[in-house]
Design an enzyme around this catalytic site. Structure first.
Site, PDB file in Angstrom:
ATOM      1  N   LYS A 175       0.854  -1.189   0.000  1.00  0.00           N
ATOM      2  CA  LYS A 175       0.000   0.000   0.000  1.00  0.00           C
ATOM      3  C   LYS A 175       0.888   1.236   0.000  1.00  0.00           C
ATOM      4  CE  LYS A 175      -3.834   2.030   2.643  1.00  0.00           C
ATOM      5  NZ  LYS A 175      -4.786   1.766   3.737  1.00  0.00           N
ATOM      6  N   SER A 220      -9.546   1.620   2.736  1.00  0.00           N
ATOM      7  CA  SER A 220      -8.760   2.459   1.851  1.00  0.00           C
ATOM      8  C   SER A 220      -7.713   1.694   1.035  1.00  0.00           C
ATOM      9  CB  SER A 220      -8.063   3.559   2.658  1.00  0.00           C
ATOM     10  OG  SER A 220      -7.109   3.029   3.555  1.00  0.00           O
ATOM     11  N   SER A 276      -9.804  -0.916   6.731  1.00  0.00           N
ATOM     12  CA  SER A 276      -9.186  -0.696   5.420  1.00  0.00           C
ATOM     13  C   SER A 276      -8.472  -1.906   4.834  1.00  0.00           C
ATOM     14  CB  SER A 276      -8.201   0.474   5.495  1.00  0.00           C
ATOM     15  OG  SER A 276      -8.891   1.667   5.769  1.00  0.00           O
TER      16      SER A 276
END
Length: 193
Positions: free
Chosen positions: A54, A131, A156
């Site tokens: 990420k 996210s 997330s």
């Protein structure tokens, strides 16, 4: 093998927008290092796995922006602890996945200026969840051995895993080092798969 995986990642990214950066030269250098030192890696747990991180997880020398234009050009001078451990186990970092900007969002549609919204691997009209949306999407579509590292403050990892039909694990807070993570809420942030 790494060349083939990178070609596939680029092909997927062209249609689905899962990466903020594909770290081709870094991945090939890691693969070459492993090849030259194979006896040191032959029994490692992540040998042969391509790893995505990420965009909030620092990878030395690889642009890390938390999907925000304000951090454009930022290349950490160190690896996050989780990245260091992945590399020690023979995993090859192939790129950074798109996220809601600084983690603010639940659907990965707040990806910041200069990035495209990642598309759901089942239906391009639907959200990947967030996210860590890029991480969930690439995990579903990658046809090579792959593990995505995501980060969760309040769902997330679980949300994109569910939206994209993949397995996600959010570890107990503190179980995985957060050193090298661009914080959202450091008393809640957890790095997982």
């Amino acid at each position: 093998f790494t060349h083939q995986c990178l070609r596939e990642a680029k092909k997927i990214n062209k249609d689905y927008h899962y990466f903020t950066h594909i770290a081709e030269s870094d991945a090939l250098a890691q693969a070459e290092h492993i090849k030259k030192n194979f006896s040191d890696y032959k029994n490692k747990k992540l040998l042969g796995y391509m790893i995505t991180a990420k965009d909030a997880i620092c990878v030395k020398g690889v642009e890390t922006t938390a999907s925000s234009r304000i951090l454009k050009g930022y290349k950490p001078i160190f690896d996050a602890t989780v990245i260091k451990k992945v590399k020690e186990q023979g995993g090859i970092i192939i790129g950074k996945t798109v996220q809601d900007e600084f983690g603010f969002g639940s659907f990965c549609v707040n990806v910041g200026l200069g990035h495209q919204i990642p598309l759901n691997p089942f239906d391009k009209e639907r959200s990947c969840g967030g996210s860590s949306g890029g991480a969930g999407g690439i995990t579903k579509l990658a046809d090579f051995p792959h593990i995505a590292l995501g980060e969760s403050t309040g769902g997330s990892i679980a949300a994109p895993a569910s939206f994209c039909g993949v397995f996600g694990l959010t570890p107990t807070y503190g179980r995985v080092s957060r050193y090298g993570l661009i914080d959202y809420a450091n008393s809640l942030d957890k790095i997982g798969t």
